[in-house]
Design an enzyme around this catalytic site. Structure first.
Site, PDB file in Angstrom:
ATOM      1  N   ASP A 166      81.086 -14.614  -3.805  1.00  0.00           N
ATOM      2  CA  ASP A 166      81.662 -14.993  -2.521  1.00  0.00           C
ATOM      3  C   ASP A 166      81.003 -14.093  -1.494  1.00  0.00           C
ATOM      4  O   ASP A 166      81.354 -12.917  -1.365  1.00  0.00           O
ATOM      5  CB  ASP A 166      83.173 -14.793  -2.537  1.00  0.00           C
ATOM      6  CG  ASP A 166      83.817 -15.044  -1.180  1.00  0.00           C
ATOM      7  OD1 ASP A 166      83.091 -15.394  -0.227  1.00  0.00           O
ATOM      8  OD2 ASP A 166      85.054 -14.878  -1.072  1.00  0.00           O
TER       9      ASP A 166
ATOM     10  N   SER B   9      68.415 -20.435  11.879  1.00  0.00           N
ATOM     11  CA  SER B   9      68.483 -21.854  12.207  1.00  0.00           C
ATOM     12  C   SER B   9      67.805 -22.063  13.547  1.00  0.00           C
ATOM     13  O   SER B   9      67.658 -21.114  14.334  1.00  0.00           O
ATOM     14  CB  SER B   9      69.947 -22.293  12.296  1.00  0.00           C
ATOM     15  OG  SER B   9      70.071 -23.596  12.843  1.00  0.00           O
TER      16      SER B   9
ATOM     17  N   TYR C  69      78.475 -21.219  15.283  1.00  0.00           N
ATOM     18  CA  TYR C  69      77.324 -21.305  14.387  1.00  0.00           C
ATOM     19  C   TYR C  69      76.093 -20.707  15.064  1.00  0.00           C
ATOM     20  O   TYR C  69      75.368 -19.899  14.477  1.00  0.00           O
ATOM     21  CB  TYR C  69      77.068 -22.765  14.005  1.00  0.00           C
ATOM     22  CG  TYR C  69      75.937 -22.957  13.026  1.00  0.00           C
ATOM     23  CD1 TYR C  69      76.099 -22.645  11.684  1.00  0.00           C
ATOM     24  CD2 TYR C  69      74.707 -23.451  13.449  1.00  0.00           C
ATOM     25  CE1 TYR C  69      75.054 -22.821  10.781  1.00  0.00           C
ATOM     26  CE2 TYR C  69      73.666 -23.629  12.552  1.00  0.00           C
ATOM     27  CZ  TYR C  69      73.845 -23.321  11.227  1.00  0.00           C
ATOM     28  OH  TYR C  69      72.802 -23.489  10.335  1.00  0.00           O
TER      29      TYR C  69
ATOM     30  N   LYS D 277      73.861 -17.395  13.874  1.00  0.00           N
ATOM     31  CA  LYS D 277      72.444 -17.547  13.555  1.00  0.00           C
ATOM     32  C   LYS D 277      71.568 -16.760  14.522  1.00  0.00           C
ATOM     33  O   LYS D 277      70.498 -16.267  14.150  1.00  0.00           O
ATOM     34  CB  LYS D 277      72.060 -19.023  13.540  1.00  0.00           C
ATOM     35  CG  LYS D 277      72.727 -19.803  12.405  1.00  0.00           C
ATOM     36  CD  LYS D 277      72.445 -19.187  11.051  1.00  0.00           C
ATOM     37  CE  LYS D 277      73.022 -19.986   9.911  1.00  0.00           C
ATOM     38  NZ  LYS D 277      72.685 -19.404   8.582  1.00  0.00           N
TER      39      LYS D 277
END
Length: 260
Positions: free
Chosen positions: A63, A142, A155, A159
């Site tokens: 995890d 990303s 997000y 990133k």
């Protein structure tokens, strides 16, 4: 002779998508690969597939949002190999859309996408030092870490944080012979793409609506298609290998020209 002969590689999120494609390519080029994933059964299948193809692989459940779990993962690598040539911090999640998210959702996204990369690097550092100067850290960022991500600010934030982490690590560890770089994928044909093309983040099922959403996004990409996992895997292989021995502190978009 393989491009990664006599190396050890660890791939988080290695049981599916880009992680699996990269783990497979690493093994094909001679690396002993540790496939780490939250889904233990999927990690076992991935490792078994690599072994069936003639490679060397070991599965580990992790995890990545838990420092204790990351520590246990690294301890497995230390006990088995005593060094680590390639750390591919790949695991990540899309996170919720928009700004209306709970503190728990915020923390989970940051834990998995960013905290895991920091502590994964920290905990693996002794093993990377044992492999230096043939040591490479690869981070998955990303295109959303390069430009605005209005559909999911959380997000994009994580990133973008990966970018600064990578560049800082590259400068700090470069004198020790440890390189650090990032890959910035665009839309890629993986299970996560179903979540990205769904504004409700529920994950669209395959079918006309999903196909239309993917086609609409591909039409805005200069190369006119979504990436395949293997497209990222080939770049990861380059960054893992001696071919990139003088490349550090940089990022490579794998987005068909989307961020040009």
């Amino acid at each position: 002779m393989g491009r990664l002969d006599d190396t050890v590689a660890l791939v988080t999120g290695g049981a599916s998508g880009m992680g699996l494609a990269s783990a497979t390519r690493f093994a094909e080029e001679g690396a002993a690969v540790v496939v780490a994933d939250l889904d233990a059964a999927a990690a076992d299948r991935a490792a078994a597939g690599i072994v069936a193809g003639g490679g060397e692989a070991k599965a580990v459940q992790v995890d990545v949002g838990s420092v204790a779990s990351l520590r246990a993962m690294v301890e497995v690598v230390a006990a088995q190999y005593g060094r680590l040539n390639v750390l591919f911090n790949h695991a990540g999640i899309p996170g919720p859309p928009g700004l209306d998210l709970t503190e728990e959702e915020f923390d989970r996204t940051v834990d998995i996408n960013l905290k895991s990369q920091f502590f994964g690097t920290q905990l693996a550092l002794p093993l990377l030092r044992a492999a230096a100067p043939r040591a490479s850290i690869i981070y998955t960022s990303s295109v959303s870490g390069l430009m605005a991500a209005p559909s999911s600010p959380i997000y994009g934030m994580t990133k973008g944080g990966t970018q600064i982490l990578m560049r800082s690590v590259a400068k700090q560890l470069g004198p020790e012979g440890i390189r650090a770089n990032a890959i910035c994928p665009g839309p890629t044909n993986t299970p996560m793409l179903r979540t990205f093309v769904d504004p409700d983040r529920a994950g669209m099922a395959e079918g006309d609506d999903y196909d239309q959403q993917v086609a609409a996004r591909a039409a805005r990409i200069p190369l006119r298609r979504a990436a395949e996992p293997e497209d990222t895997a080939e770049v990861a292989l380059f960054l893992a290998s001696d071919e990139s021995r003088y490349v550090t502190g940089t990022w490579i978009p794998v987005d068909g020209g989307m961020s040009a």
